[in-house]
Motif scaffolding. Structure first.
Motif, PDB file in Angstrom:
ATOM      1  N   PHE A 116     111.643  13.604  83.258  1.00 15.00           N
ATOM      2  CA  PHE A 116     110.915  12.083  82.837  1.00 15.00           C
ATOM      3  C   PHE A 116     109.076  12.722  82.186  1.00 15.00           C
ATOM      4  CE2 PHE A 116     107.147   8.872  83.852  1.00 15.00           C
ATOM      5  CZ  PHE A 116     107.986   7.652  83.651  1.00 15.00           C
ATOM      6  N   GLY A 117     108.933  14.207  82.580  1.00 15.45           N
ATOM      7  CA  GLY A 117     107.683  14.500  82.446  1.00 15.45           C
ATOM      8  C   GLY A 117     108.636  15.236  80.411  1.00 15.45           C
ATOM      9  N   LEU A 118     109.507  15.644  80.734  1.00 13.40           N
ATOM     10  CA  LEU A 118     110.394  15.996  79.475  1.00 13.40           C
ATOM     11  C   LEU A 118     109.948  15.416  78.124  1.00 13.40           C
ATOM     12  CD1 LEU A 118     112.980  18.719  80.218  1.00 13.40           C
ATOM     13  CD2 LEU A 118     110.886  19.160  78.759  1.00 13.40           C
ATOM     14  N   ILE A 119     110.126  13.985  78.977  1.00 16.11           N
ATOM     15  CA  ILE A 119     110.516  12.914  77.958  1.00 16.11           C
ATOM     16  C   ILE A 119     109.658  12.664  77.677  1.00 16.11           C
ATOM     17  CG2 ILE A 119     111.508  10.321  77.358  1.00 16.11           C
ATOM     18  CD1 ILE A 119     113.230  11.226  79.840  1.00 16.11           C
ATOM     19  N   ILE A 120     108.240  12.280  77.988  1.00 18.56           N
ATOM     20  CA  ILE A 120     106.347  11.931  77.943  1.00 18.56           C
ATOM     21  C   ILE A 120     106.393  13.078  76.767  1.00 18.56           C
ATOM     22  CG2 ILE A 120     104.078  12.376  78.421  1.00 18.56           C
ATOM     23  CD1 ILE A 120     105.367  10.337  81.326  1.00 18.56           C
ATOM     24  N   SER A 122     108.566  14.540  75.229  1.00 14.39           N
ATOM     25  CA  SER A 122     109.037  14.719  73.850  1.00 14.39           C
ATOM     26  C   SER A 122     108.472  13.621  72.835  1.00 14.39           C
ATOM     27  CB  SER A 122     110.270  13.841  74.049  1.00 14.39           C
ATOM     28  OG  SER A 122     110.607  15.479  74.335  1.00 14.39           O
ATOM     29  N   ILE A 123     107.884  12.075  73.281  1.00 12.87           N
ATOM     30  CA  ILE A 123     107.200  11.157  72.694  1.00 12.87           C
ATOM     31  C   ILE A 123     106.310  11.766  71.644  1.00 12.87           C
ATOM     32  CG2 ILE A 123     105.836   9.447  72.732  1.00 12.87           C
ATOM     33  CD1 ILE A 123     107.628   8.654  74.903  1.00 12.87           C
ATOM     34  N   PHE A 124     105.135  12.538  72.313  1.00 16.09           N
ATOM     35  CA  PHE A 124     104.129  13.129  71.643  1.00 16.09           C
ATOM     36  C   PHE A 124     104.624  14.085  70.572  1.00 16.09           C
ATOM     37  CE2 PHE A 124     101.899  17.445  70.759  1.00 16.09           C
ATOM     38  CZ  PHE A 124     100.396  17.078  70.478  1.00 16.09           C
ATOM     39  N   TYR A 125     105.528  15.340  70.851  1.00 16.33           N
ATOM     40  CA  TYR A 125     106.349  15.759  69.842  1.00 16.33           C
ATOM     41  C   TYR A 125     107.056  15.636  68.940  1.00 16.33           C
ATOM     42  CZ  TYR A 125     109.140  20.001  68.512  1.00 16.33           C
ATOM     43  OH  TYR A 125     109.979  20.433  67.389  1.00 16.33           O
ATOM     44  N   GLY A 320     106.881  19.378  83.322  1.00 17.22           N
ATOM     45  CA  GLY A 320     107.755  18.938  81.751  1.00 17.22           C
ATOM     46  C   GLY A 320     107.180  18.698  80.425  1.00 17.22           C
ATOM     47  N   ILE A 321     105.878  17.830  80.782  1.00 19.73           N
ATOM     48  CA  ILE A 321     105.054  17.613  79.636  1.00 19.73           C
ATOM     49  C   ILE A 321     104.219  19.117  78.465  1.00 19.73           C
ATOM     50  CG2 ILE A 321     102.654  16.596  78.386  1.00 19.73           C
ATOM     51  CD1 ILE A 321     103.416  14.325  80.184  1.00 19.73           C
ATOM     52  N   THR A 322     104.131  20.138  80.456  1.00 24.67           N
ATOM     53  CA  THR A 322     103.917  21.278  79.582  1.00 24.67           C
ATOM     54  C   THR A 322     104.806  22.046  78.738  1.00 24.67           C
ATOM     55  OG1 THR A 322     102.296  21.280  81.121  1.00 24.67           O
ATOM     56  CG2 THR A 322     102.814  23.592  79.947  1.00 24.67           C
ATOM     57  N   SER A 323     106.168  21.839  79.103  1.00 24.58           N
ATOM     58  CA  SER A 323     107.013  22.841  79.037  1.00 24.58           C
ATOM     59  C   SER A 323     107.455  21.683  77.175  1.00 24.58           C
ATOM     60  CB  SER A 323     108.339  22.674  79.635  1.00 24.58           C
ATOM     61  OG  SER A 323     108.664  22.654  80.949  1.00 24.58           O
ATOM     62  N   ILE A 324     106.720  20.804  76.811  1.00 21.48           N
ATOM     63  CA  ILE A 324     107.126  20.350  75.699  1.00 21.48           C
ATOM     64  C   ILE A 324     105.740  21.148  74.437  1.00 21.48           C
ATOM     65  CG2 ILE A 324     107.737  18.172  73.705  1.00 21.48           C
ATOM     66  CD1 ILE A 324     109.506  18.741  75.292  1.00 21.48           C
TER      67      ILE A 324
END
Length: 334
Positions: A116-120, A122-125, A320-324
């Motif tokens: 879920f964090g990865l998806i969030i 990814s929106i920024f990315y 997840g967000i940090t990974s992106i």
């Protein structure tokens, strides 16, 4: 297409591994992984090269030209990594997500929270890739999000093992590779064939390959003739599913290649919308809906309780967000 060395192809294989893992997880898009790990557009343009010209080069015996034309080394590294995921990292994810009663670690919510964090993130990315914000981009984001959320909350259909429908499933499910934000595996749940094609068929193919390697070319790893017939029918399903996937891959890649070249920012706006919409499918706090034989047919979502475990879930989302963000920071320095 720049010249790559062995390490470059190894990294592509790892990226393909991640993409394949995402393709198997309902709610997560392999195309999204390709987009944020920065090989999505090359992937689309390479798939476009599987055309009449490539066919003519192949049948005329000009194999070197053929391999160069289709960007074979790149495609092999990525696709081999994607296939490898089904027998490696995706098994690890399955182990983490299974309950302790079924031999797993029972970390399903935590794993979903990370994705879920990865998806969030990814929106920024993806938003950073848009060079000119205009009304059509905003419209694409809103329309894509509505479409994605609508799909996320659709009621699943009944399973259907007709071969024509299996081909259609292949065509539809490959959207997860070509359309970031569209989860091919989640769509398979919606159309009723997730367990048949991504669980039972994959397991059947794995055990059949083991039997063939062991020299068992007739009974295919079973002593029961009825089970053998069922195993052969399942192999036919894998073949028809692969055929549909190939058709879908070629079709979608040509469409996406054209759109990316001519409407780059607008396409990215729609993709951001699709990714936002996939948050509904990847919602971490949910329970599995199983049918009478224990197969997954959907999810029931709920709001989490505010407790220690919720805090753990939030940490997983942040990871997840940090990974992106780390990927984004690395690309900015490169």
């Amino acid at each position: 297409m720049y010249k790559r060395n062995f390490v470059d192809y190894l990294i592509l294989w790892l990226k393909g591994l991640l993409m394949g893992t995402a393709n198997k997880i309902p709610g997560v898009s392999g195309g999204m992984i390709a987009l944020v790990t920065n090989f999505y557009e090359e992937l689309i343009y390479s798939y476009q090269k599987l055309n009449i010209k490539a066919f003519k080069l192949f049948i005329s015996g000009r194999f070197r030209k053929f391999f160069e034309y289709i960007n074979f080394k790149f495609q092999f590294a990525v696709n081999f990594g994607s296939v490898s995921a089904f027998f490696s990292i995706s098994l690890l994810i399955d182990y983490l997500m299974r309950t302790r009663a079924t031999g797993g670690l029972g970390l399903e919510t935590e794993v979903w929270s990370y994705f879920f964090g990865l998806i969030i993130g990814s929106i920024f990315y993806v938003s950073k890739k848009i060079t000119h914000w205009q009304k059509s981009v905003y419209f694409g984001i809103i329309a894509g999000a509505i479409l994605g959320l609508t799909i996320s909350f659709m009621e699943p259909m009944a399973p259907n093992d007709n071969y024509w429908f299996i081909v259609l499933c292949g065509i539809i499910s490959v959207s997860g590779m070509t359309l970031p934000g569209f989860s091919g595996s989640f769509i398979l749940i919606i159309i009723g064939n997730y367990n048949l094609l991504l669980v039972d068929s994959v397991n059947n193919l794995f055990y059949t390959i083991l039997a063939l390697l062991d020299g068992d070319f007739y009974m295919l790893g079973t002593q029961n003739l009825i089970e053998r017939a069922a195993r052969i029918r399942m192999l036919y399903m894998v073949g028809f599913f692969a055929l549909g996937s190939f058709i879908g891959l070629i079709s979608f890649s040509k469409i996406m290649g054209y759109l990316l070249r001519n409407f780059h920012n607008i396409v990215l706006g729609w993709l951001i919308g699709f990714i936002i919409g996939s948050l509904g499918a990847a919602w971490p706090w949910k329970t599995k809906d199983l049918n009478e034989v224990g197969n997954l047919v959907g999810y029931t979502r709920y709001l989490p309780e505010i407790n220690i475990m919720f805090g753990v879930d939030i940490i997983c989302i942040a990871l997840g967000i940090t990974s992106i963000l780390l990927i984004y920071k690395y690309e900015r320095k490169a």
